[in-house]
Motif scaffolding. Sequence first.
Motif, mmCIF file in Angstrom:
data_model
loop_
_atom_site.group_PDB
_atom_site.id
_atom_site.type_symbol
_atom_site.label_atom_id
_atom_site.label_comp_id
_atom_site.label_asym_id
_atom_site.label_seq_id
_atom_site.Cartn_x
_atom_site.Cartn_y
_atom_site.Cartn_z
ATOM 1 N N ALA A 86 2.344 2.046 4.013
ATOM 2 C CA ALA A 86 1.684 1.472 5.183
ATOM 3 C C ALA A 86 1.290 0.036 4.862
ATOM 4 C CB ALA A 86 0.454 2.295 5.569
ATOM 5 N N GLN A 87 0.755 -0.669 5.866
ATOM 6 C CA GLN A 87 0.297 -2.033 5.657
ATOM 7 C C GLN A 87 -1.092 -2.080 5.033
ATOM 8 O OE1 GLN A 87 3.109 -3.722 5.711
ATOM 9 N NE2 GLN A 87 2.194 -5.404 6.850
ATOM 10 N N LYS A 88 -1.943 -1.090 5.389
ATOM 11 C CA LYS A 88 -3.302 -1.018 4.869
ATOM 12 C C LYS A 88 -3.610 0.415 4.478
ATOM 13 C CE LYS A 88 -5.010 -4.766 7.855
ATOM 14 N NZ LYS A 88 -6.005 -5.128 8.900
ATOM 15 N N PRO A 96 -1.456 -7.764 -9.698
ATOM 16 C CA PRO A 96 -2.345 -6.628 -9.961
ATOM 17 C C PRO A 96 -2.277 -5.568 -8.862
ATOM 18 C CG PRO A 96 -3.500 -8.714 -10.250
ATOM 19 C CD PRO A 96 -2.195 -9.031 -9.600
ATOM 20 N N VAL A 97 -2.241 -4.300 -9.280
ATOM 21 C CA VAL A 97 -2.265 -3.165 -8.361
ATOM 22 C C VAL A 97 -3.416 -2.251 -8.756
ATOM 23 C CG1 VAL A 97 -1.005 -1.141 -7.507
ATOM 24 C CG2 VAL A 97 0.229 -3.262 -8.005
ATOM 25 N N VAL A 131 0.846 -1.202 0.000
ATOM 26 C CA VAL A 131 0.000 0.000 0.000
ATOM 27 C C VAL A 131 0.871 1.238 0.000
ATOM 28 C CG1 VAL A 131 -1.608 1.389 1.375
ATOM 29 C CG2 VAL A 131 -1.981 -1.053 1.168
ATOM 30 N N CYS A 132 0.489 2.250 -0.762
ATOM 31 C CA CYS A 132 1.136 3.554 -0.639
ATOM 32 C C CYS A 132 0.156 4.645 -1.052
ATOM 33 C CB CYS A 132 2.432 3.637 -1.440
ATOM 34 S SG CYS A 132 2.217 3.863 -3.200
ATOM 35 N N SER A 135 -2.841 0.104 -4.096
ATOM 36 C CA SER A 135 -2.871 -1.061 -3.215
ATOM 37 C C SER A 135 -2.876 -2.327 -4.048
ATOM 38 C CB SER A 135 -4.104 -1.032 -2.307
ATOM 39 O OG SER A 135 -5.291 -0.917 -3.079
ATOM 40 N N VAL A 136 -2.172 -3.335 -3.572
ATOM 41 C CA VAL A 136 -2.115 -4.621 -4.265
ATOM 42 C C VAL A 136 -3.489 -5.262 -4.211
ATOM 43 C CG1 VAL A 136 -1.020 -6.886 -4.294
ATOM 44 C CG2 VAL A 136 0.318 -4.869 -3.716
#
Length: 483
Positions: free
Chosen positions: A328-330, A413-414, A290-291, A424-425
């Motif tokens: 971040a993670q989410k 896929p992103v 995530v970014c 986000s993936v």
Amino acid sequence: MNAVASSIAEALEADDPYRSFAEIKRVLEQHLRQINPQIRTRRTGYYNHTHMPDLVMRWPHDDDLSDRYVYLRSTTDADELGFDIRRLARQDRPIVLALGALRPSFDARALDSLAIDHHTLVLDLAAFAELTAGESADAALRRLIANTVIEGGQGLLDERSVSRLARAMTTGAQAARRGEREGTEDALSFASDTLSPPIARRLTAFLGTLWRASGAPVAALERVPKYPQQLDESSLDYLLEGQEIPDGNFWSRIAREITLTDLLRHGRITATDNLQHFMRAALSTWNARVCGVAPSSVAARRGAAPLHWTTGEGVLSFDAPGFVLTLAQKVEHLTSSAARAAYELPALDEVGNRLPLLGLSLKAITLVNGGGKVAYEGEVGALHGDRLRHLSESLGPGTLVKNLEALPPSGVPVRYNFSTRTASVKPPRGSVPLLELVNTSIRLFTDLSRAEEERLVEVIPSGGRTLHAGIEHDMPEAESPAD
């Protein structure tokens, strides 16, 4: 006599013993938080009591570390201290702090052995003052040493013992970084003799990480585990906030032992030189999911503002002129405005032209125009040319892109959301190479000039792909990790 010793000595002179010990507890809490801001302390209503502690320390960030009880003692007599130690519960991992200087004539070895047997740390006032001394050539390492002693020290430590420990660990850390066996072994031995086994293992992991990062053969050290162990936050603090280490190969090896998740769990780290060296190595090593890319408050200084990494609570940010990139993670963990604001959407032609330049294969897209909306999902690469043009024509002139899903070169896929400027993936637990996610997100969500691209690739290498022809800056080849 330093500040902590002076403050406690002054408090001891008060006529009212309750007020005296209350002030001493306050001073101790203040200096314990300077050693480790995450330590939580609770004062009790007791003082000079055999069984009830004066302070209770807790490490809420570490579930494996139980509370530690602190007992203040106005006596400096070894027999009286030994009498108390025998009556304290081992499971409370007591710290007995003698508010004075231990007498030089007593049998130190006997008290040290008794304290180790009872999982107890005995300090006199001079030792605690030395432990919390702020002046040091390497303040980050001094905090690491103090924190490990407070967390898991046992036995008797007077002022000279603390000084010896500090010298051994300082020399050991420097030796491990250079791959020098003798100094590293001495520090490992000192750690095992001074600290409880769980904390000693942490320090061993820290020295082992430095040793492996030096490129020295792992088998050369008997005490170091032959496999990577998790670094605790204090050790990571030392690496990132300590004296600058410009060796790129060192940081490349460190990046293989630490993950982005590890760094995101960390507290705030300023934009230190070591963090910049570390992130340059980590960009080609880590994966991410995530970014977000948000406008920066330094946009007015586009030609002069520094480009640097910094960490916050659960996020890692890259500050650049005109934008801030946050990892971040989410998506919900992003603290920048990227997770909340609705941004102006880009034109379809603009986005369509950028995708092939960034190596992105379009899989799905959502277009809007006024109140109209159309979404399409198909096979990878099917959305191009005439089909995109037909989708745009169905909504009329001025069609904008709300979001799209694309496959970067890694093949995962992103989803790029232009209304929030987040990427986000698509599989929730999936990930893509960090460098890939960062570069595609920056160039899809921002409009960089050629000069800005040239500055950016010196800090975040493009991997050969930019929006301006002729700007390429691949990551240098990293040295293979030692066996």
